[in-house]
Design an enzyme around this catalytic site. Structure first.
Site, short mmCIF file in Angstrom:
data_model
loop_
_atom_site.label_atom_id
_atom_site.label_comp_id
_atom_site.label_asym_id
_atom_site.label_seq_id
_atom_site.Cartn_x
_atom_site.Cartn_y
_atom_site.Cartn_z
N CYS A 2 0.82 -1.21 0.00
CA CYS A 2 0.00 0.00 0.00
C CYS A 2 0.86 1.27 0.00
CB CYS A 2 -0.90 0.03 1.22
SG CYS A 2 -1.88 -1.43 1.42
N ARG A 27 5.17 -0.09 -6.08
CA ARG A 27 5.17 -0.87 -4.83
C ARG A 27 4.21 -2.06 -4.91
NH1 ARG A 27 6.59 2.45 -0.23
NH2 ARG A 27 5.05 1.38 1.03
N TRP A 73 -3.08 -2.73 -1.42
CA TRP A 73 -2.74 -4.12 -1.73
C TRP A 73 -3.52 -4.93 -0.71
CZ3 TRP A 73 -0.31 -8.42 0.50
CH2 TRP A 73 0.21 -9.37 -0.40
N ASN A 99 -1.97 2.26 6.02
CA ASN A 99 -1.15 1.10 5.66
C ASN A 99 -0.89 0.32 6.95
OD1 ASN A 99 -0.96 2.21 3.17
ND2 ASN A 99 1.22 2.75 3.31
N GLY A 100 -0.88 -1.00 6.84
CA GLY A 100 -0.59 -1.81 8.02
C GLY A 100 -1.79 -2.70 8.35
N GLU A 494 17.77 -17.92 -8.23
CA GLU A 494 17.34 -16.59 -8.68
C GLU A 494 16.69 -16.67 -10.06
OE1 GLU A 494 16.68 -13.97 -7.40
OE2 GLU A 494 16.77 -12.43 -8.96
N LYS A 498 12.85 -15.54 -10.79
CA LYS A 498 12.55 -14.50 -11.78
C LYS A 498 11.56 -15.01 -12.82
CE LYS A 498 13.80 -11.82 -10.44
NZ LYS A 498 14.44 -11.08 -9.39
N GLU A 501 7.97 -15.35 -11.30
CA GLU A 501 7.22 -14.14 -10.96
C GLU A 501 6.84 -13.32 -12.18
OE1 GLU A 501 9.25 -11.54 -8.22
OE2 GLU A 501 11.15 -11.83 -9.21
N HIS A 517 18.19 -36.93 -6.38
CA HIS A 517 17.59 -37.36 -5.11
C HIS A 517 16.09 -37.07 -5.06
CE1 HIS A 517 21.46 -38.38 -3.48
NE2 HIS A 517 21.92 -37.19 -3.82
N LYS A 615 6.18 -4.60 -4.53
CA LYS A 615 7.61 -4.26 -4.52
C LYS A 615 8.13 -4.11 -3.10
CE LYS A 615 11.42 -3.06 -6.61
NZ LYS A 615 12.17 -4.23 -7.14
#
Ligand code: F6R
Length: 620
Positions: A2, A27, A73, A99-100, A494, A498, A501, A517, A615
């Site tokens: 947010c 964000r 968000w 926010n929160g 990584e 990537k 997402e 394994h 973000k």
């Protein structure tokens, strides 16, 4: 996650707030809204979807010179227009963005409803509008405690309401009785005040403020502020006196604009040579074969006393920690581990007071990493930040550390910040190793190779190899495998993160030796296996694992050192320039970033804002 922007001054506020929201878009969010004090009422507009949609809905003109706005968000309640902020009290005279998370939402809501509050959303945030209204209108005690008469006092009403909630907040509140005033408070969700000439701003992120002012005040947890055109007054909620002071934001390298690139992600991939130069320059001392990270403020004596290094981060930052831990342990010969911050903070970790911890974060606001920092500090440990956003919560809480200098990273998928994290941790490795036992000669070789990296990154990006062939296979597959050994195992992780997402292609990363394994059971004829095999001492071992995959009909996409005959094992071979083992992630990650980008593009994904991701992950 947010975002908040608020303004009081003399400008036309609606376009200013919409611009601020645009600068907070990166964000991550799913709805947006705005409230403007206009002609003796609050005009509120909200939209699900993009800020561009909200912009259209305010085009008919929202007249006013003060207001607050928000990107949401979703946490409590679905993605709906009703749940988008701002939220009003019953009479529409108090408006809130938050926010929160309010943890004691249920009992508060029950009481407020019993007193007549009409809830129009499912959010926890709306509680604040009604609770503040309760105290502002002087409705007396809440529950069984007696309260002083604070009717009509905005600051006291907000203070009283916040004393009744448990949880985290970055909150901005306006009162119709005081249309030029914004009350802001912070506890666990960042807020920064911008101070202009006859105008004052509030935002969750300095990026929203830089077009208007660089004079800022980062609010601390437990602080409350009253913003008016004349400036700002602050208090501590606990009655203490120490409050934040005014600072000047440094000029950021990079402007956070997209330029001629179709997406921020592609731009940021191409920013990497310059970003790395910004990170390395002035910190490598080639003659002495060492590095100097001034922000750590550690003497050689303190460096040699370090018994263990623990690197903490989440997601991509954790993957960078894996590279750092590998390099530190190999070169400085000091035990070093990478930890997922969200796990570490809750496992009652043993914190070695002779150890050094690094909190690694692009945003500097990741709740889990910040939580881990506080846990380490509570247990008497030393923790440094390795952070990109200057003045962010992690940077401030750590107090000491190293800034990454990547410039603003706007795409949700991290690229240039990852590279600068790796580079910064390599600088620390050199400084530490040189203090312990690395010779001047070996240190000089390390330093020279590190300095050459930005040029090699540039060289690769100018000629990235046959990525498009790999993209076709990846897009057609049910699952893509990423394999690597040693430092390349973390590059595999990584690469898979990537790809997932940005393209939503299911991807799995394993250290090459672990494939047999278990995960090898997933291999089918034609499955794409992306092998990261730079020219390092483990290359021959990985080659055997590549053969095992080939024998089962897998298609091998290999990232290898240019000129290495190992490429003959590959169906698609992508060469990268040669460097030392420790720096190979800075080169081998590049084709994986491009692969993720191009796969996302081919599959029509929202590259810079993948679904469900944010973000700045400010909730745990
Ligand atoms: C992946 C990505 C995330 C972040 C993670 C930590 O591309 O961006 O996995 O790396 O959310 O964020 P920071 O580095 O801001 O702490």
């Amino acid at each position: 996650m947010c975002g908040i922007i608020g303004y009081t001054g003399t400008r036309d506020v609606a376009p200013l707030l919409v611009r601020g929201l645009r600068r907070l878009e990166y964000r991550g969010y799913d709805s947006a809204g705005i409230a403007v004090a206009s002609h003796m009422r609050f005009e509120v507009r909200k939209e699900v979807g993009r800020v561009a949609d909200l912009e259209r809905s305010v085009e008919d003109g929202l007249e006013g010179i003060s207001g607050i706005a928000h990107t949401r968000w979703a946490t409590h309640g679905g993605v709906t227009r009703e749940n988008a902020h701002p939220h009003l009290d019953n009479e529409g005279r108090i408006v809130v963005v938050h926010n929160g998370i309010i943890e004691n939402m249920a009992p508060l809501k029950t009481r407020l409803i019993a007193e007549g509050a009409i809830f129009r959303s499912e959010t926890d945030s709306e509680i604040l509008a009604h609770l503040i209204a309760h105290f502002y209108h002087g409705y007396g005690s809440f529950g069984d405690s007696i309260i002083p008469d604070i009717a009509g006092d905005p600051v006291a009403a907000v203070k009283m309401a916040l004393s009744r909630v448990r949880g985290t907040w970055g909150v901005a509140v306006m009162f119709l009785d005081h249309p030029g005033m914004i009350i802001a408070a912070r506890n666990g969700s960042p807020l920064v005040i911008g101070i202009g000439d006859g105008e004052t701003f509030i935002a969750s992120d300095p990026h929203a403020l830089v077009p208007y002012t660089r004079r800022v005040m980062f609010m601390a947890d437990g602080e409350l502020a009253r913003l008016t055109v004349d400036g700002v007054e602050t208090w501590r909620l606990d009655g203490g006196t120490k409050t934040s002071s005014i600072e000047t934001l440094e000029e950021e390298w990079g402007d956070g604009e997209q330029g001629d690139f179709p997406h921020f992600m592609l731009k940021e991939i191409h920013d990497q040579p310059e970003a790395l130069r910004q990170c390395i320059s002035g910190r490598v001392l080639v003659e002495d074969g060492t590095a100097k990270l001034g922000g750590l403020d550690l003497s050689p004596r303190e460096l040699v006393d370090i018994q263990r290094v623990t690197l903490l981060g989440c997601g991509t930052s954790y993957n960078a920690c894996l590279v750092g831990a590998y390099a530190i342990e190999q070169l400085a010969r000091i035990p070093a581990t990478a930890e997922i911050a969200s796990e570490y903070r809750y496992r009652n970790p043993v914190v070695d007071p002779r150890g050094l911890h690094f909190a690694v974060s692009q945003s500097g606001e990741t709740a889990d990493t910040l939580g881990a920092v506080k846990e380490i500090q509570r247990k008497g440990g030393a923790v440094m930040g390795a952070v990109n956003v200057v003045g962010s919560s992690i940077a401030r809480t750590c107090g000491r550390g190293v800034y990454l200098h990547s410039g603003p990273e706007m795409a949700v998928a991290s690229t240039k910040a990852y590279s600068n994290m790796v580079a910064a941790l390599c600088l620390f490795t050199l400084q530490l190793a040189r203090t312990t036992h690395l010779s001047a000669h070996a240190g000089r070789e390390f330093a020279e190779h590190l300095q050459a990296i930005p040029g090699l990154v540039e060289q690769y990006l100018a000629n990235p190899g046959p990525i498009d062939d790999a993209v076709r296979w990846v897009c057609d597959s049910k699952i893509t495998f990423f394999l690597g050994r040693g430092v390349s195992a973390s590059v595999a992780a990584e690469g898979a993160l990537k790809l997932m997402e940005v393209s939503y292609v299911p991807s799995i990363a394993y250290p090459s030796g672990e494939m047999k394994h278990g995960p090898i059971a997933l291999l089918e004829k034609g499955s794409p296996v992306i092998c990261i095999v730079p020219n390092d001492p483990l290359k021959a071992k990985t080659a055997s694992n590549v053969q095992e995959c080939r024998a089962r009909g897998a298609r091998i996409i290999m990232v290898h050192t240019a000129g290495d005959p190992i490429a003959e094992l590959a169906d698609v071979a992508i060469p990268v320039p040669e460097t030392l083992e420790w720096f190979s992630p800075l080169l081998t990650v590049l084709p994986l970033q491009l692969l993720a980008y191009k796969a996302g593009l081919a599959l029509g994904r929202d590259i810079d804002r993948p679904r469900n991701l944010a973000k700045s992950v400010t909730v745990e």
